[in-house]
Design a protein around this motif. Structure first.
Motif, mmCIF file in Angstrom:
data_model
loop_
_atom_site.group_PDB
_atom_site.id
_atom_site.type_symbol
_atom_site.label_atom_id
_atom_site.label_comp_id
_atom_site.label_asym_id
_atom_site.label_seq_id
_atom_site.Cartn_x
_atom_site.Cartn_y
_atom_site.Cartn_z
ATOM 1 N N THR A 84 159.220 -7.431 108.588
ATOM 2 C CA THR A 84 158.845 -7.497 110.005
ATOM 3 C C THR A 84 159.861 -8.294 110.832
ATOM 4 N N SER A 85 160.616 -9.158 110.172
ATOM 5 C CA SER A 85 161.658 -9.912 110.886
ATOM 6 C C SER A 85 162.934 -9.105 111.065
ATOM 7 N N ASN A 86 163.050 -7.988 110.353
ATOM 8 C CA ASN A 86 164.301 -7.232 110.363
ATOM 9 C C ASN A 86 164.145 -5.791 110.815
ATOM 10 N N ILE A 87 163.013 -5.476 111.437
ATOM 11 C CA ILE A 87 162.855 -4.150 112.052
ATOM 12 C C ILE A 87 162.652 -4.344 113.555
ATOM 13 N N LYS A 88 162.826 -3.269 114.294
ATOM 14 C CA LYS A 88 162.753 -3.356 115.753
ATOM 15 C C LYS A 88 161.310 -3.527 116.228
ATOM 16 N N ILE A 89 161.179 -4.220 117.342
ATOM 17 C CA ILE A 89 159.873 -4.392 117.979
ATOM 18 C C ILE A 89 160.005 -3.934 119.426
ATOM 19 N N THR A 90 159.084 -3.080 119.844
ATOM 20 C CA THR A 90 159.040 -2.636 121.228
ATOM 21 C C THR A 90 157.900 -3.352 121.933
ATOM 22 N N THR A 91 158.154 -3.867 123.115
ATOM 23 C CA THR A 91 157.108 -4.524 123.895
ATOM 24 C C THR A 91 156.533 -3.522 124.888
ATOM 25 N N ILE A 92 155.214 -3.367 124.840
ATOM 26 C CA ILE A 92 154.522 -2.422 125.715
ATOM 27 C C ILE A 92 153.597 -3.205 126.640
ATOM 28 N N ILE A 93 153.662 -2.935 127.922
ATOM 29 C CA ILE A 93 152.753 -3.535 128.905
ATOM 30 C C ILE A 93 151.803 -2.445 129.367
ATOM 31 N N ASN A 94 150.488 -2.661 129.151
ATOM 32 C CA ASN A 94 149.516 -1.631 129.544
ATOM 33 C C ASN A 94 149.175 -1.742 131.030
ATOM 34 N N GLU A 95 148.275 -0.846 131.479
ATOM 35 C CA GLU A 95 147.954 -0.775 132.908
ATOM 36 C C GLU A 95 147.270 -2.045 133.424
ATOM 37 N N LYS A 96 146.717 -2.864 132.527
ATOM 38 C CA LYS A 96 146.081 -4.123 132.924
ATOM 39 C C LYS A 96 147.066 -5.293 132.902
ATOM 40 N N GLY A 97 148.300 -4.992 132.554
ATOM 41 C CA GLY A 97 149.310 -6.036 132.514
ATOM 42 C C GLY A 97 149.345 -6.815 131.211
ATOM 43 N N ASN A 98 148.599 -6.348 130.210
ATOM 44 C CA ASN A 98 148.584 -7.022 128.904
ATOM 45 C C ASN A 98 149.760 -6.559 128.062
ATOM 46 N N ARG A 99 150.341 -7.503 127.329
ATOM 47 C CA ARG A 99 151.496 -7.206 126.489
ATOM 48 C C ARG A 99 151.048 -6.895 125.064
ATOM 49 N N LYS A 100 151.689 -5.903 124.480
ATOM 50 C CA LYS A 100 151.451 -5.576 123.080
ATOM 51 C C LYS A 100 152.787 -5.245 122.426
#
Length: 201
Positions: A84-100
């Protein structure tokens, strides 16, 4: 087990034979199992590119390199962290402004394949000098362990057939210690999770 001695219970669970700990016991509860079998470890590397030696410069061959030892539980945790430290992570912001944060590969699939590699590898004497291997390429992760599929089965049968188990006591005790299901659902879970994430199953 209520009326049995501790030694009887340990024998019935495959953790002791003739009052001596078994390999299963050492792998699950030992302070440092590699004292007995130094190469029952995991070699982890992240490679630049899509081939094992993709750079002509030796110092650029590995972007990350780690040798993992310990009990099965410890090796699982450390290997999971390495991936998990060596694969890519995409940050997604939903319609409520929450980050995932969304990882490049589904974490449930990584969990399943790591548990499979540790629990179902061949632990027989002749191959104890072969570590589990994790290689993270730009376009895939390869996790391999010693030992072929047990019995007269093929790779294509994985997830379809109820295959024989190589390490019965290790599998059984891992249900309690690692929350592994041992219901032949791991490969199907991996395939379905990869499909859901639009990845090659």
């Amino acid at each position: 087990f209520a009326n049995l001695s501790k030694n009887n219970v340990l024998e019935m669970l495959g953790l002791s034979r003739n009052n001596m700990p078994t390999l299963t016991c050492l792998l699950l509860f030992g302070k440092y199992p590699q004292e007995i079998a130094p190469l029952l470890t995991i070699n982890c590397v992240k490679i630049k590119g899509n081939e094992y030696i993709s750079s002509k410069k030796i110092n650029e061959r590995f972007l990350a390199n780690e040798s993992i030892s310990g009990t099965i539980s410890q090796m699982y945790s450390l290997a999971f962290r390495f991936i998990t430290s060596n694969i890519k992570i995409t940050t997604i912001i939903n319609e409520k402004g929450n980050r995932k944060d969304k990882y490049e590969y589904p974490l449930t699939a990584i969990r399943e394949i790591l548990l499979n590699a540790l629990i179902h590898r061949d632990y027989s004497y002749m191959v104890r000098s072969i570590p589990i291997s994790i290689i993270i390429y730009d376009n895939r992760i390869e996790i391999s362990n010693p030992g072929s599929i047990l019995g007269n089965y093929k790779v294509e049968d994985l997830g379809k057939e109820y295959l024989p188990i190589r390490n019965a006591f290790l599998c059984r005790n891992s249900e309690d210690l690692l929350a592994s299901e041992n219901r032949h659902s791991g490969i199907l879970t991996i395939i379905e999770d990869m499909k859901k994430n639009d990845l090659f199953p």
